[in-house]
Structures are given as C-alpha cells and as structure tokens.
Design a protein around this motif. Structure first.
Motif, PDB file in Angstrom:
ATOM      1  N   GLY A 139     -45.982 170.106 -13.886  1.00 36.25           N
ATOM      2  CA  GLY A 139     -46.452 171.896 -14.427  1.00 36.25           C
ATOM      3  C   GLY A 139     -45.638 172.950 -13.305  1.00 36.25           C
ATOM      4  N   LEU A 140     -44.739 173.089 -12.447  1.00 34.97           N
ATOM      5  CA  LEU A 140     -44.056 173.966 -11.689  1.00 34.97           C
ATOM      6  C   LEU A 140     -42.875 173.841 -11.696  1.00 34.97           C
ATOM      7  CD1 LEU A 140     -47.070 172.549  -8.476  1.00 34.97           C
ATOM      8  CD2 LEU A 140     -47.351 174.872 -10.627  1.00 34.97           C
ATOM      9  N   PHE A 141     -42.311 174.802 -11.193  1.00 37.60           N
ATOM     10  CA  PHE A 141     -41.119 174.943 -11.416  1.00 37.60           C
ATOM     11  C   PHE A 141     -40.266 176.095 -10.450  1.00 37.60           C
ATOM     12  CE2 PHE A 141     -38.716 179.322 -13.657  1.00 37.60           C
ATOM     13  CZ  PHE A 141     -36.995 178.044 -13.822  1.00 37.60           C
ATOM     14  N   TYR A 142     -39.483 175.281  -9.799  1.00 40.47           N
ATOM     15  CA  TYR A 142     -38.613 176.119  -8.484  1.00 40.47           C
ATOM     16  C   TYR A 142     -37.489 176.656  -9.239  1.00 40.47           C
ATOM     17  CZ  TYR A 142     -35.471 176.487  -4.875  1.00 40.47           C
ATOM     18  OH  TYR A 142     -34.765 177.020  -3.714  1.00 40.47           O
ATOM     19  N   PRO A 143     -36.860 177.862  -9.821  1.00 43.30           N
ATOM     20  CA  PRO A 143     -35.936 178.513 -10.297  1.00 43.30           C
ATOM     21  C   PRO A 143     -34.323 178.266  -9.280  1.00 43.30           C
ATOM     22  CG  PRO A 143     -37.342 179.419 -10.014  1.00 43.30           C
ATOM     23  CD  PRO A 143     -37.448 178.764  -9.188  1.00 43.30           C
ATOM     24  N   PRO A 144     -34.027 178.020  -8.858  1.00 45.97           N
ATOM     25  CA  PRO A 144     -32.654 177.676  -8.162  1.00 45.97           C
ATOM     26  C   PRO A 144     -31.918 176.421  -8.657  1.00 45.97           C
ATOM     27  CG  PRO A 144     -33.773 179.000  -6.337  1.00 45.97           C
ATOM     28  CD  PRO A 144     -35.023 179.018  -7.228  1.00 45.97           C
ATOM     29  N   ASP A 145     -31.041 176.924  -9.301  1.00 48.16           N
ATOM     30  CA  ASP A 145     -30.328 175.953 -10.251  1.00 48.16           C
ATOM     31  C   ASP A 145     -29.207 176.109 -10.095  1.00 48.16           C
ATOM     32  OD1 ASP A 145     -29.722 178.535 -11.728  1.00 48.16           O
ATOM     33  OD2 ASP A 145     -30.308 177.396 -13.794  1.00 48.16           O
ATOM     34  N   PRO A 146     -28.173 175.487  -8.945  1.00 43.69           N
ATOM     35  CA  PRO A 146     -26.949 175.311  -9.121  1.00 43.69           C
ATOM     36  C   PRO A 146     -26.094 174.815  -9.641  1.00 43.69           C
ATOM     37  CG  PRO A 146     -27.728 175.060  -6.574  1.00 43.69           C
ATOM     38  CD  PRO A 146     -28.981 176.320  -7.609  1.00 43.69           C
ATOM     39  N   SER A 147     -25.586 173.939  -9.859  1.00 40.37           N
ATOM     40  CA  SER A 147     -24.730 172.935 -11.288  1.00 40.37           C
ATOM     41  C   SER A 147     -24.662 171.612 -10.089  1.00 40.37           C
ATOM     42  CB  SER A 147     -22.945 174.311 -11.704  1.00 40.37           C
ATOM     43  OG  SER A 147     -23.034 175.320 -12.106  1.00 40.37           O
ATOM     44  N   SER A 148     -24.381 171.906  -9.206  1.00 37.88           N
ATOM     45  CA  SER A 148     -24.297 170.888  -8.100  1.00 37.88           C
ATOM     46  C   SER A 148     -25.421 170.399  -8.490  1.00 37.88           C
ATOM     47  CB  SER A 148     -23.541 170.784  -7.011  1.00 37.88           C
ATOM     48  OG  SER A 148     -24.411 172.342  -6.798  1.00 37.88           O
ATOM     49  N   LEU A 149     -27.160 170.736  -8.856  1.00 35.45           N
ATOM     50  CA  LEU A 149     -27.946 169.870  -8.251  1.00 35.45           C
ATOM     51  C   LEU A 149     -28.326 168.869  -8.060  1.00 35.45           C
ATOM     52  CD1 LEU A 149     -29.662 169.626 -10.971  1.00 35.45           C
ATOM     53  CD2 LEU A 149     -30.050 172.036 -11.555  1.00 35.45           C
ATOM     54  N   VAL A 158     -29.668 176.652   1.807  1.00 31.71           N
ATOM     55  CA  VAL A 158     -30.419 177.782   2.060  1.00 31.71           C
ATOM     56  C   VAL A 158     -29.331 178.046   2.600  1.00 31.71           C
ATOM     57  CG1 VAL A 158     -31.728 178.050   4.267  1.00 31.71           C
ATOM     58  CG2 VAL A 158     -32.940 176.948   1.860  1.00 31.71           C
ATOM     59  N   ALA A 159     -28.489 177.342   3.321  1.00 34.35           N
ATOM     60  CA  ALA A 159     -27.934 177.336   4.432  1.00 34.35           C
ATOM     61  C   ALA A 159     -26.808 178.474   3.936  1.00 34.35           C
ATOM     62  CB  ALA A 159     -27.646 176.950   5.293  1.00 34.35           C
ATOM     63  N   THR A 160     -26.908 178.289   2.286  1.00 36.22           N
ATOM     64  CA  THR A 160     -25.282 178.850   1.648  1.00 36.22           C
ATOM     65  C   THR A 160     -26.107 180.118   0.614  1.00 36.22           C
ATOM     66  OG1 THR A 160     -25.895 177.392  -0.006  1.00 36.22           O
ATOM     67  CG2 THR A 160     -23.449 177.231   1.567  1.00 36.22           C
ATOM     68  N   ASN A 161     -27.201 179.990   0.955  1.00 34.17           N
ATOM     69  CA  ASN A 161     -27.827 181.096   0.111  1.00 34.17           C
ATOM     70  C   ASN A 161     -27.533 181.056  -1.658  1.00 34.17           C
ATOM     71  OD1 ASN A 161     -29.337 183.206  -0.910  1.00 34.17           O
ATOM     72  ND2 ASN A 161     -28.746 184.553  -0.465  1.00 34.17           N
ATOM     73  N   ALA A 162     -27.247 179.739  -1.940  1.00 37.15           N
ATOM     74  CA  ALA A 162     -27.476 179.179  -2.771  1.00 37.15           C
ATOM     75  C   ALA A 162     -27.291 180.249  -4.568  1.00 37.15           C
ATOM     76  CB  ALA A 162     -27.234 177.693  -3.529  1.00 37.15           C
ATOM     77  N   GLY A 163     -27.080 179.939  -5.345  1.00 37.82           N
ATOM     78  CA  GLY A 163     -27.617 180.928  -6.738  1.00 37.82           C
ATOM     79  C   GLY A 163     -27.137 180.087  -8.251  1.00 37.82           C
ATOM     80  N   GLY A 164     -26.713 180.329  -8.808  1.00 40.91           N
ATOM     81  CA  GLY A 164     -27.199 179.328 -10.819  1.00 40.91           C
ATOM     82  C   GLY A 164     -26.942 180.600 -10.987  1.00 40.91           C
ATOM     83  N   PRO A 165     -26.813 179.694 -12.587  1.00 37.73           N
ATOM     84  CA  PRO A 165     -27.427 180.821 -13.667  1.00 37.73           C
ATOM     85  C   PRO A 165     -28.947 181.900 -13.783  1.00 37.73           C
ATOM     86  CG  PRO A 165     -26.516 178.762 -14.433  1.00 37.73           C
ATOM     87  CD  PRO A 165     -26.515 178.238 -13.249  1.00 37.73           C
ATOM     88  N   ARG A 166     -29.432 181.062 -13.290  1.00 36.52           N
ATOM     89  CA  ARG A 166     -31.260 181.849 -13.277  1.00 36.52           C
ATOM     90  C   ARG A 166     -31.173 182.293 -12.145  1.00 36.52           C
ATOM     91  NH1 ARG A 166     -33.607 175.933 -15.210  1.00 36.52           N
ATOM     92  NH2 ARG A 166     -34.136 176.036 -13.084  1.00 36.52           N
ATOM     93  N   ALA A 167     -30.179 182.548 -11.010  1.00 40.14           N
ATOM     94  CA  ALA A 167     -30.654 183.585 -10.429  1.00 40.14           C
ATOM     95  C   ALA A 167     -29.945 184.768 -11.179  1.00 40.14           C
ATOM     96  CB  ALA A 167     -29.009 183.701  -9.477  1.00 40.14           C
ATOM     97  N   GLY A 171     -33.023 185.685  -9.081  1.00 44.32           N
ATOM     98  CA  GLY A 171     -32.622 185.604  -7.895  1.00 44.32           C
ATOM     99  C   GLY A 171     -32.032 184.380  -7.565  1.00 44.32           C
ATOM    100  N   SER A 172     -31.819 184.553  -5.927  1.00 44.61           N
ATOM    101  CA  SER A 172     -30.959 183.024  -5.120  1.00 44.61           C
ATOM    102  C   SER A 172     -32.068 182.505  -4.764  1.00 44.61           C
ATOM    103  CB  SER A 172     -29.495 183.401  -4.395  1.00 44.61           C
ATOM    104  OG  SER A 172     -28.650 184.300  -5.423  1.00 44.61           O
ATOM    105  N   THR A 173     -31.607 181.580  -3.602  1.00 44.69           N
ATOM    106  CA  THR A 173     -32.224 180.763  -2.866  1.00 44.69           C
ATOM    107  C   THR A 173     -33.355 181.663  -2.307  1.00 44.69           C
ATOM    108  OG1 THR A 173     -30.659 178.785  -2.894  1.00 44.69           O
ATOM    109  CG2 THR A 173     -32.603 178.385  -1.531  1.00 44.69           C
ATOM    110  N   ARG A 174     -32.441 182.496  -1.552  1.00 48.63           N
ATOM    111  CA  ARG A 174     -32.985 183.708  -0.405  1.00 48.63           C
ATOM    112  C   ARG A 174     -34.648 183.896  -0.859  1.00 48.63           C
ATOM    113  NH1 ARG A 174     -28.909 186.612   1.118  1.00 48.63           N
ATOM    114  NH2 ARG A 174     -29.256 186.278   3.156  1.00 48.63           N
ATOM    115  N   SER A 175     -34.337 184.359  -2.750  1.00 46.83           N
ATOM    116  CA  SER A 175     -36.258 184.465  -2.964  1.00 46.83           C
ATOM    117  C   SER A 175     -36.628 184.117  -3.346  1.00 46.83           C
ATOM    118  CB  SER A 175     -35.427 184.848  -4.785  1.00 46.83           C
ATOM    119  OG  SER A 175     -34.192 186.128  -4.596  1.00 46.83           O
ATOM    120  N   TRP A 176     -37.325 183.162  -3.146  1.00 46.49           N
ATOM    121  CA  TRP A 176     -37.992 182.004  -2.768  1.00 46.49           C
ATOM    122  C   TRP A 176     -38.502 181.163  -1.405  1.00 46.49           C
ATOM    123  CZ3 TRP A 176     -39.839 181.656  -7.258  1.00 46.49           C
ATOM    124  CH2 TRP A 176     -39.192 182.285  -8.368  1.00 46.49           C
ATOM    125  N   LEU A 177     -37.629 181.684  -0.429  1.00 45.73           N
ATOM    126  CA  LEU A 177     -37.544 180.389   0.985  1.00 45.73           C
ATOM    127  C   LEU A 177     -38.497 181.808   1.746  1.00 45.73           C
ATOM    128  CD1 LEU A 177     -36.161 178.864   3.135  1.00 45.73           C
ATOM    129  CD2 LEU A 177     -35.061 180.694   3.792  1.00 45.73           C
TER     130      LEU A 177
END
Ligand SMILES: Cc1cc2nc3c(=O)[nH]c(=O)nc-3n(C[C@H](O)[C@H](O)[C@H](O)COP(=O)(O)OP(=O)(O)OC[C@H]3O[C@@H](n4cnc5c(N)ncnc54)[C@H](O)[C@@H]3O)c2cc1C
Length: 475
Positions: A139-149, A158-167, A171-177
C-alpha cells in the motif's frame, strides 16, 4: 583543475593491469572476476557510443567486494566504472579507458520497507520495477518512474538522478533520496543521510552524490522516501488537432489549477510514426497524456471534461481509472521507441529541459533547426516540466554532419532559453563538449575540487564530464 589532474589514471601499462587482475582474483575469488571473451556486452549500454572493452568485470556481491576492488584499483592506477542495469542513454557506464567494470547488479535485495517510517532501504542492484511492486503490495508508493523501470536499477537511478513522467509532480530520484552508503573513489566508507525525512545538518552530501554518474563513489545501500499509495489514478488521453493546439491545451489545463502527476506530449511527427500501428482517431494529430493521483478522481474527470469540451484544439478525449484501460491509453507512448526504430536506421534522442513556459518556444526552435539543417526530427516528452525528448533521425552516414550541426544548435537554443543539457539522462560522454557552455569556469572548478576530494587518483569513471576541461567547448 588542470589537464594533468584530469588525465585518466595511468593504467594502462598492461603489466600493471595484469598484476591488478591477479590481485583482484586472489582477494575476491575467481568467480567474481570475469575476463576474456565475455567482455563485449560490458562495452555497450543503451547509448549509441562506441567504447573499448574493459579489462575485467568484477561482480561485487558485498560492500567489502566494492571496497577491495577500489583499493586494488588505486594501488595499480586502474580505472573503475560502476555499473547497474546498463540502460543509460549517455554512455556514462562505458569503460572509455578500459579497466574494471564494477557490476553492482548482484549487490541486490530490498532490505526493508517501513510503513511506519515511510522509507525503503535497498541495495543498488534492485530493479526499479521490483521496488514498485513491493511497495504497491504494502500500500505504498515510490514515485520515480523512468520508462526503463523493468531493467534499470536503483544504483543507476541515483547516479543519474533519473526522472520519468511522474517527475512533473513528484520530482526526480534526488527528491526521494534520504541517504546513501558509499565507497568513495579513495576507498573510504561513507554513510550519508539516513531515514529521517528532513535534516538540516551540514552539507547534504547525499544530494550531491545523486546525479554524480559514478564519478565520486559507488553506492552500496540506498535509503528512499515513500508515500502512501494514491487510492486512485485517472489517466486521460487528449488528442489535439496540431502541435500548437496541444501546447495551448496543456497551458490551459495548468492555468486552470489542475495538478497532474504527469503531462506527456507527443508531437505530430511522433504520432505519424505510430499511426498505422495503433488506432489514432480521425483528426488527432498530436497527443497529450495526463495522469492524476488521489481520491475522488471522478470529480477531476468531470471538471477536466468540462474544460476540454470547450476547447477548439481538442479533438477526442479518452479517460480511464481501471488499470488495464489506463495502460491501453499509454499504448502510443509505449510503442514509440520500437516504432521509431522501424522508420530510421539511426537516431539520436536528447533530453533537453527548459523552463516550463518555454517548452512551446523550444518546439519552434526544433522545427527551425530541422528545416535549416535538413534533418528529420520528432519530439515527445514531459510537457509538464519542459523536459523534451528531441530525436534526430537519419539513414545515411553522409547526413551525419548535418545531424551534428542540428544537435549543436539544439543545445545552444536550449541554453539560450535558460534550460539545461539534460533533464534526466545525465551528461555521460554524450554532452561533454557542451558542458562548459552550461557551467561557468568557477562552477567547473568547484565540481572538479569535489571530484578530487572524493576520488584523489581519478580512478572512477575517467573520461566523462567530471574528467576535466579538455573535451569542453564554450558555446
Ligand atoms: C527504453 C529506455 C527508457 C528510458 N526512460 C527513461 C526515463 O523515462 N527517465 C530517465 O531518467 N531515464 C530513462 N532512461 C535512461 C536510463 O534508464 C536511466 O538513466 C537509468 O537511471 C540508468 O540506470 P541503470 O541501472 O541502467 O544504470 P547504468 O546505465 O548501469 O549506469 C548509469 C550511470 O550510473 C552509474 N552507476 C551505476 N551503478 C552505480 C552505483 N552503484 N554507484 C555509483 N554509480 C553507479 C554508472 O557509472 C553510470 O554513470 C531510459 C532508458 C531506456 C533504455
């Protein structure tokens, strides 16, 4: 930083490499150190750039393996290139100077997902889609969703600060780190950040590490922030009559104070590529896909429907809440990559980003650049946050100089509009020549000082953007 400091480690005496590989095999065991015929896949990623073969691949299964590898590489001056899923688009995981690929895919496993703390602690080799599935189950949610998921891994994200549509919304991976354990290029163990959702205590080095593309250290454990899973998601496909029409509709939606999680755009040329493979409604030329998370999404659907029904640029609207129907609405976007490959022999796909309000102007720039240099192009991407995937397509090698000129013009136009070379893929080797056009000499010197502090001998990922000014050119 001077060129001398930036030079790749003076590996390359074959005798030093052989001695280093012997030391690695003795320390880690032969099953973790691969050499010989199996090197070819490790000189490729999902970018079009050529690379030499690495001398060896170390399959690290523990933090100790990573630290041992870095220690021996420092001793013998051998380059080390960290690697996760190998889906990078910019050549960032390629062994440009040979040396060791430090594969972290076996350093895997979700160590903990905490409902109480709303955090996940994972190893860098966890595939992003597996983390999504584990979170959803709880019932939890990790938002970053690059299409290569389905294939990219958290270490690479983390190393690329990946984004995706939901960024756009999240926000991108950095926002969740929240935190990351690192073995630095100098071989030190560093525990950065932790499980608290906020902290104001000294430089936040974990945030600096995000987006560092394997040039500062190797992530061995990652702590991420989570959210409760949104109760419902509404997906809306909005077929528009033209590119400018779609830009106007996107602006109208945002001006009407809707907050989509994502707002994707496919231009007319992109839709033309998938036309024939998928059902495109009569009169539909360009497409917007919006998604909304939350409770009571039917209220959003009704309000949005009312807004869109009054807009002359809108042709047809489809909306869905049911997961399989929502997935069908994403069909055009998902079909894109393969469909594009079918219509051209070569393509280069960039991920420039401009301030949101300048996305329409950048589309005009792309049209002008394509015409001027006589290069076929198509554009799609994250209209909501101004991050556009501009693709240049060509078939014959003699077209390549014109493509290169178009690419240069694209980066210049992006920077002139206050944008950045990359919204989510990173710099890698792809954008090294333009790095100095975005980052001042002072900023580059500061970044180089960080690199030198984390990786004094410059063994980590040499030849990439953090590799000094030799390859940079001022615009
Ligand atoms: C079909 C497709 C769709 C894509 N869509 C998106 C998208 O929507 N959004 C987006 O942002 N990207 C997208 N990408 C690009 C890519 O998936 C991301 O950049 C992703 O984050 C790379 O992760 P990876 O695990 O494949 O990393 P890799 O390619 O293995 O490595 C990428 C970088 O991370 C470094 N690295 C890897 N592991 C570590 C580690 N443990 N410690 C330190 N550094 C490390 C490498 O040295 C390299 O610099 C897409 C790629 C493909 C092929």
């Amino acid at each position: 930083m001077t060129d001398a400091q930036q030079a790749p480690p003076a590996t390359s005496a074959p005798s030093a490499t052989r001695a280093a590989l012997r030391a690695l095999t003795a320390a880690l065991g032969p099953s973790k150190v691969a050499t010989g015929d199996a090197m070819l896949p490790w000189s490729r990623d999902d970018s079009p750039y050529p690379s030499p073969l690495p001398d060896a691949v170390v399959h690290a299964a523990s933090e100790d393996d990573v630290q041992t590898t870095i220690r021996i590489a420092n001793e013998y001056n051998i380059p080390v290139v960290p690697r996760a899923g190998g889906t990078g688009r910019t050549g960032a995981a390629l062994p440009l100077h040979g040396g060791i690929i430090l594969a972290t895919d076996s350093l895997s496993g979700i160590e903990e997902i905490s409902k109480e703390d709303l955090t996940a602690v994972v190893r860098p080799g966890v595939v992003l889609g597996d983390l999504h599935a584990a979170c959803t189950e709880m019932g939890l949610f990790y938002p970053p969703d690059p299409s290569s998921l389905g294939t990219c891994m958290l270490g690479g994200n983390v190393a690329t600060n990946a984004g995706g549509p939901r960024a756009f919304l999240y926000g991108s991976t950095r926002s969740w780190l929240l935190g990351v354990d690192v073995i630095t290029g100098g071989g030190e163990r560093l525990v950065l950040g932790g499980k608290t959702r906020k902290r104001s205590s000294g430089y936040e080095l974990s945030q600096l590490f995000a987006g560092s593309e394997g040039t500062l250290g190797v992530a061995t454990r990652i702590t991420l922030k989570l959210l409760p899973k949104p109760p419902e998601t509404l997906t809306v496909a909005i077929w528009c009559r033209s590119d400018p029409g779609a830009a106007a509709v996107a602006a109208t939606i945002l001006a009407a104070r809707f907050s989509p999680a994502c707002l994707e755009f496919l231009d007319e040329r992109t839709v033309d590529v998938v036309r024939g493979e998928l059902v495109v409604p009569e009169g539909g030329r360009a497409l917007l896909i919006a998604e909304f998370d939350g409770e009571g999404v039917e209220v959003i659907a009704e309000r949005l429907g009312n807004l869109l029904s009054g807009l002359p640029d809108v042709c047809v609207v489809h909306a869905a809440v049911d997961p399989s129907r929502r997935e069908a609405l994403w069909g055009v976007r998902r079909a894109l990559s393969l469909a594009t490959r079918r219509v051209t022999r070569h393509k280069i796909s960039e991920d420039v980003v401009v301030p949101r309000g300048s996305a329409g102007a950048l589309l005009d720039d792309v049209a002008r650049i394509g015409e001027l240099h006589r290069v076929r192009h198509l554009t799609y991407g994250h209209a909501g946050d101004g991050n556009l995937h501009v693709n240049f397509l060509w078939n014959d090698e003699d077209e390549k100089p014109r493509v290169d000129a178009a690419l240069d013009a694209l980066f210049r136009a992006t920077l002139a509009r206050g944008g950045s070379l990359s919204g989510e893929h990173g710099i890698g080797i792809a954008k090294v020549p333009w790095f100095a056009a975005e980052h001042s000499a002072t900023s580059r010197a500061l970044q180089a000082a960080h690199k030198a502090a984390w990786d004094p001998k410059g063994i980590l990922n040499p030849g990439k953007w953090a590799g000094g000014d030799r390859n940079h050119r001022e615009c």
